[in-house]
Design a protein around this motif. Structure first.
Motif, PDB file in Angstrom:
ATOM      1  N   ARG A 148       4.407   7.217   2.591  1.00  0.00           N
ATOM      2  CA  ARG A 148       4.648   5.938   3.265  1.00  0.00           C
ATOM      3  C   ARG A 148       4.352   4.758   2.340  1.00  0.00           C
ATOM      4  NH1 ARG A 148       3.561   4.827   9.370  1.00  0.00           N
ATOM      5  NH2 ARG A 148       3.210   2.606   9.403  1.00  0.00           N
ATOM      6  N   ALA A 149       5.190   3.751   2.400  1.00  0.00           N
ATOM      7  CA  ALA A 149       4.953   2.480   1.709  1.00  0.00           C
ATOM      8  C   ALA A 149       4.793   1.421   2.794  1.00  0.00           C
ATOM      9  CB  ALA A 149       6.119   2.128   0.803  1.00  0.00           C
ATOM     10  N   LEU A 174       0.851  -1.173   0.000  1.00  0.00           N
ATOM     11  CA  LEU A 174       0.000   0.000   0.000  1.00  0.00           C
ATOM     12  C   LEU A 174       0.901   1.243   0.000  1.00  0.00           C
ATOM     13  CD1 LEU A 174      -2.824   1.297   0.326  1.00  0.00           C
ATOM     14  CD2 LEU A 174      -2.486   1.092   2.795  1.00  0.00           C
ATOM     15  N   PHE A 175       0.700   2.113  -0.996  1.00  0.00           N
ATOM     16  CA  PHE A 175       1.480   3.348  -1.094  1.00  0.00           C
ATOM     17  C   PHE A 175       0.577   4.533  -0.799  1.00  0.00           C
ATOM     18  CE2 PHE A 175       3.749   0.378  -3.791  1.00  0.00           C
ATOM     19  CZ  PHE A 175       5.066   0.591  -3.425  1.00  0.00           C
ATOM     20  N   ILE A 203      14.235   9.209   6.063  1.00  0.00           N
ATOM     21  CA  ILE A 203      13.528   7.965   5.801  1.00  0.00           C
ATOM     22  C   ILE A 203      13.536   7.137   7.081  1.00  0.00           C
ATOM     23  CG2 ILE A 203      13.595   5.800   4.505  1.00  0.00           C
ATOM     24  CD1 ILE A 203      14.843   7.382   2.203  1.00  0.00           C
ATOM     25  N   VAL A 204      12.373   6.676   7.494  1.00  0.00           N
ATOM     26  CA  VAL A 204      12.256   5.803   8.662  1.00  0.00           C
ATOM     27  C   VAL A 204      11.608   4.500   8.215  1.00  0.00           C
ATOM     28  CG1 VAL A 204      12.118   7.677  10.341  1.00  0.00           C
ATOM     29  CG2 VAL A 204      10.033   6.782   9.340  1.00  0.00           C
ATOM     30  N   PHE A 205      11.950   3.412   8.881  1.00  0.00           N
ATOM     31  CA  PHE A 205      11.388   2.126   8.476  1.00  0.00           C
ATOM     32  C   PHE A 205      11.301   1.169   9.650  1.00  0.00           C
ATOM     33  CE2 PHE A 205      15.924   2.140   7.770  1.00  0.00           C
ATOM     34  CZ  PHE A 205      16.340   0.987   8.414  1.00  0.00           C
ATOM     35  N   ARG A 206      10.435   0.204   9.494  1.00  0.00           N
ATOM     36  CA  ARG A 206      10.306  -0.934  10.414  1.00  0.00           C
ATOM     37  C   ARG A 206       9.844  -2.114   9.566  1.00  0.00           C
ATOM     38  NH1 ARG A 206       9.540  -2.182  15.904  1.00  0.00           N
ATOM     39  NH2 ARG A 206       8.279  -4.039  16.216  1.00  0.00           N
ATOM     40  N   LEU A 207      10.724  -3.070   9.388  1.00  0.00           N
ATOM     41  CA  LEU A 207      10.417  -4.251   8.597  1.00  0.00           C
ATOM     42  C   LEU A 207      10.526  -5.478   9.489  1.00  0.00           C
ATOM     43  CD1 LEU A 207      12.546  -3.336   5.468  1.00  0.00           C
ATOM     44  CD2 LEU A 207      10.088  -3.049   5.760  1.00  0.00           C
ATOM     45  N   GLN A 208       9.559  -6.362   9.373  1.00  0.00           N
ATOM     46  CA  GLN A 208       9.543  -7.577  10.171  1.00  0.00           C
ATOM     47  C   GLN A 208       9.565  -8.781   9.239  1.00  0.00           C
ATOM     48  OE1 GLN A 208       6.039  -5.812  11.894  1.00  0.00           O
ATOM     49  NE2 GLN A 208       6.783  -6.424  13.908  1.00  0.00           N
ATOM     50  N   ALA A 257       7.906   1.841   5.350  1.00  0.00           N
ATOM     51  CA  ALA A 257       8.988   2.808   5.171  1.00  0.00           C
ATOM     52  C   ALA A 257       8.334   4.156   4.916  1.00  0.00           C
ATOM     53  CB  ALA A 257       9.894   2.422   4.013  1.00  0.00           C
ATOM     54  N   GLY A 258       8.715   5.145   5.711  1.00  0.00           N
ATOM     55  CA  GLY A 258       8.223   6.498   5.528  1.00  0.00           C
ATOM     56  C   GLY A 258       9.252   7.308   4.759  1.00  0.00           C
ATOM     57  N   TYR A 259       8.807   8.141   3.833  1.00  0.00           N
ATOM     58  CA  TYR A 259       9.727   8.881   2.976  1.00  0.00           C
ATOM     59  C   TYR A 259       9.098  10.206   2.578  1.00  0.00           C
ATOM     60  CZ  TYR A 259       6.528   6.805  -0.379  1.00  0.00           C
ATOM     61  OH  TYR A 259       5.397   6.413  -1.038  1.00  0.00           O
TER      62      TYR A 259
END
Length: 114
Positions: free
Chosen positions: A7-8, A2-3, A36-41, A28-30
């Motif tokens: 944010r993606a 979802l874009f 750029i901030v991100f949190r990937l699990q 990921a926020g951009y």
């Protein structure tokens, strides 16, 4: 995925590798002046990894990768379910490779134009 404007988001992404399943989620926020901030699990179940040569390991994992483009952290758990060694492999060379330090790429400092 979802874009949105800044944010993606990975709502749910699944796949198979090494005979097991992998599930990914996160964001990921951009955009704009914000970093750029991100949190990937990532969750892996029953994934086989053939490394180094002659060694096969079956594992489960729960990993989280968070941060910014300047600073990030990888945290989580990896559970080794089973490990096998090919009998035709040179066991002493496998052990000697395991003692080598992990090599990380050099960091490039961020340059700003004057």
């Amino acid at each position: 995925m979802l874009f949105t404007k800044d944010r993606a988001t990975i709502q749910s992404l699944t796949g198979e590798t090494g005979g097991g399943q992998i599930q990914l989620s996160g964001f990921a926020g951009y955009g704009g002046d914000a970093p750029i901030v991100f949190r990937l699990q990532a969750r892996a179940r029953g994934v086989r990894v053939r490394y180094p040569e002659g060694v096969s390991t079956l594992a489960d994992a729960n990993l989280t990768f968070t941060g910014t483009e300047e600073s990030s952290t990888l945290a989580g758990n990896i559970t080794i379910l089973r490990t096998g060694v090919n009998l035709q492999s040179d066991f002493s060379s496998i052990l000697s490779k395991s003692a080598e330090p992990v090599r990380t790429p050099p960091r490039n400092p961020v340059c700003s134009a004057a």
